[in-house]
Motif scaffolding. Structure first.
Motif, short mmCIF file in Angstrom:
data_model
loop_
_atom_site.label_atom_id
_atom_site.label_comp_id
_atom_site.label_asym_id
_atom_site.label_seq_id
_atom_site.Cartn_x
_atom_site.Cartn_y
_atom_site.Cartn_z
N TYR A 139 -21.73 7.32 55.79
CA TYR A 139 -21.18 7.51 54.45
C TYR A 139 -20.87 8.96 54.12
O TYR A 139 -19.79 9.30 53.63
CB TYR A 139 -22.14 6.93 53.41
N LYS A 140 -21.82 9.87 54.41
CA LYS A 140 -21.62 11.27 54.05
C LYS A 140 -20.45 11.89 54.81
O LYS A 140 -19.72 12.73 54.27
CB LYS A 140 -22.90 12.07 54.32
N GLU B 119 -17.38 10.64 53.07
CA GLU B 119 -17.29 11.27 51.75
C GLU B 119 -16.77 12.70 51.84
O GLU B 119 -15.87 13.10 51.09
CB GLU B 119 -18.67 11.25 51.10
N GLU B 120 -17.31 13.48 52.77
CA GLU B 120 -16.90 14.87 52.88
C GLU B 120 -15.50 15.00 53.48
O GLU B 120 -14.75 15.93 53.11
CB GLU B 120 -17.93 15.66 53.68
N ALA C 222 -13.23 14.39 50.63
CA ALA C 222 -13.27 15.51 49.69
C ALA C 222 -12.40 16.67 50.16
O ALA C 222 -11.88 17.44 49.34
CB ALA C 222 -14.71 15.97 49.50
#
Length: 321
Positions: free
Chosen positions: A119-120, A123-124, A127
């Motif tokens: 997930y991270k 997400e990044e 972003a």
């Protein structure tokens, strides 16, 4: 080739039954690639093409992913990405994406980001304006749902519930009145006690399913009431990967017995006021009525003492209904 020459890139090919196919070039991006949950024959052609065309395969356990890549003769470098090294590895992977590389993100089994550490990274990447492309395919959630015989028009995935019974019951209580089939993952050694908690909070007669080892040789799907499934899991402990399901509540107002069961579970970790607010919202029952019942259960000693330091609250006759 001299020692100073860079190694040749791995060929972008895959093979099915010995027939070698060259993968078409793919757009540079982070691809979230679904892989088989057990039976390696369930991989999609698009997944094979992306894996073969990628610059790097990012996976939880390289040994697990190597089995899949070897099956289809895919020769690509791999990088381990898991809970213990994610913070260290993410900057390097993001730098590769910024540099125009193609990364294939996979989990040990099934669809990435569903109860796994991807997930991270996604997400990044988003972003930073980097492209993320899903490659759909196998999912233990959907496989269990379609074989369960429970309603599928609405369902909620709860992931892994807390390991402690009191916290587990509190989380279940929050979803007890949801008009949807509940789906969750569980470790085999906790299956019996989790089913017992599901029966206590959701109702012993609520229909449920225990699905294990889906798509594998010893696949088994047990159907019955939550109470019966709990007893069966205790007498005959299941092994392997477990998916538990509970059908939606009956389309009737929550009865007094069901209300008491929900309150008893909530009162293990909360005071009457907080428990009443939570259960009233979940069931649609008036908050004053639920609060009065919570106070009655506590006064008669018909509920366990709250854990974690939860204390009794003063009477509040002005609670909004």
């Amino acid at each position: 080739m001299s020692r100073t020459d860079p190694p040749s890139p791995a060929p972008s090919t895959y093979a099915i039954d010995g027939q070698i196919t060259r993968a078409r070039p793919v757009e540079p991006a982070l691809y979230a690639v679904s892989t088989p949950i057990g039976n390696l024959g369930d991989v999609t052609l698009r997944a094979l093409e992306v894996l073969a065309a990628s610059d790097l395969v990012v996976c939880e356990d390289t040994r697990v992913t190597r089995t899949l890549l070897d099956r289809y003769a895919i020769r690509k470098p791999m990088a381990a990405y898991h809970d213990h090294n994610a913070a260290r590895e993410r900057p390097r992977l993001l730098a590769m994406l910024r540099g125009g590389k193609t990364l294939a993100l996979v989990s040990d089994a099934g669809t990435p980001l569903v109860s796994d550490p991807g997930y991270k990274l996604v997400e990044e990447a988003l972003a930073e304006g980097l492209k993320v492309i899903p490659i759909p395919g196998p999912s233990a959630i959907l496989a269990a749902l379609v074989a369960a015989g429970l309603p599928t028009d609405a369902f909620a995935f709860l992931g892994f519930l807390p390991p402690r019974s009191s916290a587990r019951r509190t989380r279940l209580a929050a979803f007890a009145a949801l008009p949807a089939t509940l789906v969750l993952y569980e470790a085999p050694h906790r299956a019996a006690e989790t089913l017992a908690d599901m029966a206590a909070v959701l109702g012993p007669g609520r229909p449920g399913v225990l699905a294990r080892e889906l798509t594998k040789r010893f696949e088994e799907i047990r159907r019955g009431t939550l109470e019966a499934l709990a007893a069966g899991a205790l007498a005959d402990p299941p092994r392997g990967e477990i998916v538990l399901l509970a059908g939606p509540p009956a389309e009737t107002e929550t009865g007094d017995d069901d209300l008491d069961a929900l309150l008893r579970a909530a009162l293990e970790t909360q005071g009457p006021g907080q428990a009443a607010a939570e259960i009233a919202k979940a069931t649609g029952r008036p908050r004053k009525e639920v609060y009065a019942r919570a106070r009655s259960l506590r006064a008669t000693g018909d509920e366990p003492e709250a854990s974690g330091g939860a204390r009794d609250e003063p009477d509040n006759p002005d609670l909004p209904s």
